[in-house]
Design a protein around this motif. Structure first.
Motif, mmCIF file in Angstrom:
data_model
loop_
_atom_site.group_PDB
_atom_site.id
_atom_site.type_symbol
_atom_site.label_atom_id
_atom_site.label_comp_id
_atom_site.label_asym_id
_atom_site.label_seq_id
_atom_site.Cartn_x
_atom_site.Cartn_y
_atom_site.Cartn_z
ATOM 1 N N LEU A 1 0.845 -1.192 0.000
ATOM 2 C CA LEU A 1 0.000 0.000 0.000
ATOM 3 C C LEU A 1 0.879 1.241 0.000
ATOM 4 N N GLU A 2 0.514 2.201 -0.832
ATOM 5 C CA GLU A 2 1.215 3.480 -0.899
ATOM 6 C C GLU A 2 0.197 4.600 -0.791
ATOM 7 N N PRO A 3 0.628 5.779 -0.356
ATOM 8 C CA PRO A 3 -0.320 6.896 -0.315
ATOM 9 C C PRO A 3 -0.706 7.309 -1.730
ATOM 10 N N ALA A 4 -1.998 7.558 -1.931
ATOM 11 C CA ALA A 4 -2.444 8.053 -3.228
ATOM 12 C C ALA A 4 -1.938 9.477 -3.415
ATOM 13 N N ASP A 5 -1.868 10.207 -2.321
ATOM 14 C CA ASP A 5 -1.349 11.565 -2.322
ATOM 15 C C ASP A 5 -0.740 11.795 -0.944
ATOM 16 N N GLY A 6 0.589 11.789 -0.860
ATOM 17 C CA GLY A 6 1.282 11.902 0.413
ATOM 18 C C GLY A 6 0.852 13.088 1.253
ATOM 19 N N ASP A 7 0.427 14.178 0.606
ATOM 20 C CA ASP A 7 0.013 15.361 1.360
ATOM 21 C C ASP A 7 -1.255 15.122 2.152
ATOM 22 N N GLU A 8 -2.080 14.170 1.719
ATOM 23 C CA GLU A 8 -3.346 13.921 2.428
ATOM 24 C C GLU A 8 -3.105 13.395 3.833
ATOM 25 N N LEU A 9 -2.013 12.666 4.042
ATOM 26 C CA LEU A 9 -1.740 12.117 5.365
ATOM 27 C C LEU A 9 -0.772 12.987 6.145
ATOM 28 N N GLY A 10 -0.126 13.919 5.481
ATOM 29 C CA GLY A 10 0.659 14.952 6.124
ATOM 30 C C GLY A 10 1.866 14.499 6.907
ATOM 31 N N ASP A 11 1.654 13.954 8.081
ATOM 32 C CA ASP A 11 2.773 13.571 8.925
ATOM 33 C C ASP A 11 2.421 12.306 9.690
ATOM 34 N N GLY A 12 3.340 11.867 10.538
ATOM 35 C CA GLY A 12 3.141 10.619 11.264
ATOM 36 C C GLY A 12 1.932 10.618 12.172
ATOM 37 N N SER A 13 1.592 11.757 12.782
ATOM 38 C CA SER A 13 0.430 11.769 13.678
ATOM 39 C C SER A 13 -0.861 11.592 12.892
ATOM 40 N N ARG A 14 -0.954 12.189 11.718
ATOM 41 C CA ARG A 14 -2.148 11.988 10.885
ATOM 42 C C ARG A 14 -2.157 10.575 10.319
ATOM 43 N N MET A 15 -0.981 10.036 10.034
ATOM 44 C CA MET A 15 -0.891 8.648 9.578
ATOM 45 C C MET A 15 -1.380 7.715 10.677
ATOM 46 N N ALA A 16 -0.995 7.964 11.921
ATOM 47 C CA ALA A 16 -1.448 7.134 13.039
ATOM 48 C C ALA A 16 -2.964 7.204 13.174
ATOM 49 N N ALA A 17 -3.540 8.384 13.003
ATOM 50 C CA ALA A 17 -5.000 8.530 13.086
ATOM 51 C C ALA A 17 -5.679 7.763 11.948
ATOM 52 N N PHE A 18 -5.097 7.813 10.750
ATOM 53 C CA PHE A 18 -5.624 7.064 9.607
ATOM 54 C C PHE A 18 -5.586 5.562 9.904
ATOM 55 N N VAL A 19 -4.457 5.087 10.447
ATOM 56 C CA VAL A 19 -4.305 3.657 10.766
ATOM 57 C C VAL A 19 -5.319 3.253 11.832
ATOM 58 N N GLU A 20 -5.504 4.089 12.833
ATOM 59 C CA GLU A 20 -6.468 3.756 13.888
ATOM 60 C C GLU A 20 -7.887 3.640 13.326
ATOM 61 N N ARG A 21 -8.256 4.568 12.428
ATOM 62 C CA ARG A 21 -9.597 4.516 11.820
ATOM 63 C C ARG A 21 -9.764 3.291 10.925
ATOM 64 N N ASN A 22 -8.671 2.795 10.367
ATOM 65 C CA ASN A 22 -8.721 1.690 9.402
ATOM 66 C C ASN A 22 -8.062 0.423 9.934
ATOM 67 N N ARG A 23 -7.942 0.323 11.237
ATOM 68 C CA ARG A 23 -7.229 -0.799 11.885
ATOM 69 C C ARG A 23 -7.743 -2.149 11.407
ATOM 70 N N GLU A 24 -9.042 -2.376 11.472
ATOM 71 C CA GLU A 24 -9.584 -3.701 11.117
ATOM 72 C C GLU A 24 -9.352 -4.029 9.652
ATOM 73 N N THR A 25 -9.471 -3.053 8.769
ATOM 74 C CA THR A 25 -9.208 -3.288 7.349
ATOM 75 C C THR A 25 -7.755 -3.686 7.129
ATOM 76 N N LEU A 26 -6.837 -2.995 7.805
ATOM 77 C CA LEU A 26 -5.409 -3.319 7.668
ATOM 78 C C LEU A 26 -5.095 -4.690 8.245
ATOM 79 N N LEU A 27 -5.653 -5.011 9.412
ATOM 80 C CA LEU A 27 -5.408 -6.330 10.009
ATOM 81 C C LEU A 27 -6.035 -7.444 9.174
ATOM 82 N N ASP A 28 -7.204 -7.184 8.574
ATOM 83 C CA ASP A 28 -7.796 -8.161 7.650
ATOM 84 C C ASP A 28 -6.872 -8.389 6.456
ATOM 85 N N ALA A 29 -6.245 -7.320 5.959
ATOM 86 C CA ALA A 29 -5.321 -7.446 4.826
ATOM 87 C C ALA A 29 -4.100 -8.280 5.215
ATOM 88 N N VAL A 30 -3.617 -8.124 6.441
ATOM 89 C CA VAL A 30 -2.495 -8.947 6.913
ATOM 90 C C VAL A 30 -2.897 -10.417 6.917
#
Length: 160
Positions: free
Chosen positions: A27-56
């Motif tokens: 998985l790569e960012p479609a647009d790196g600016d949308e996730l901005g920095d690590g704290s916004r990335m962490a928030a994105f991961v938290e919102r999508n945790r189950e989807t990411l774990l299902d992918a694993v």
């Protein structure tokens, strides 16, 4: 799943599993600016945790490539958001240094020319991690890869 922020990519390093799925999902960012920095990335991961774990579970591994990380602290925040627990590195053979609390360590302090063969992390101990994550802060110009293999495929190949 949030559309438009992340895209799946195909890479020559991927292998097809017997079930027809790619190992690993990249998985790569479609647009790196949308996730901005690590704290916004962490928030994105938290919102999508189950989807990411299902992918694993479906693909055996997920590679998050090209996301904004300012350093190991951001990586630690993303792993915490993903819900990957802290697992003590006790009884292992590699010399490691603690980088961020009890969550992020160096992978190995061996000289770079020393080959590290495929292995199961802490398989020699009674308790071993069910998930591991890697973070590359500075990619070397040559070498430095961390190959990941699907254990069931290795077993099947040895059984043939």
């Amino acid at each position: 799943r949030e559309r438009g922020m992340v895209r799946a990519v195909v890479d020559a390093a991927q292998r097809e599993l017997a079930e027809g799925r790619a190992f690993a999902l990249i998985l790569e960012p479609a647009d790196g600016d949308e996730l901005g920095d690590g704290s916004r990335m962490a928030a994105f991961v938290e919102r999508n945790r189950e989807t990411l774990l299902d992918a694993v579970r479906e693909h055996g591994a997920v590679m998050l490539r090209g996301f904004p990380m300012r350093g190991p602290e951001d990586f630690a925040s993303v792993m915490e958001a993903l819900g990957i627990g802290i697992f003590p590195y006790v009884g292992g053979n590699a010399v490691r240094k603690r980088v961020v609390g009890e969550r992020v360590f160096t992978a190995n302090e061996s000289p770079p020319e020393r080959l590290i063969p495929f292995h199961h992390e802490l398989a020699q101990t009674p308790e071993f991690p069910t998930r591991i994550a890697f973070y590359c802060e500075i990619a070397p110009e040559t070498g430095g890869e961390t190959p990941v293999v699907h254990s069931a495929e290795v077993y099947d190949a040895l059984a043939r």
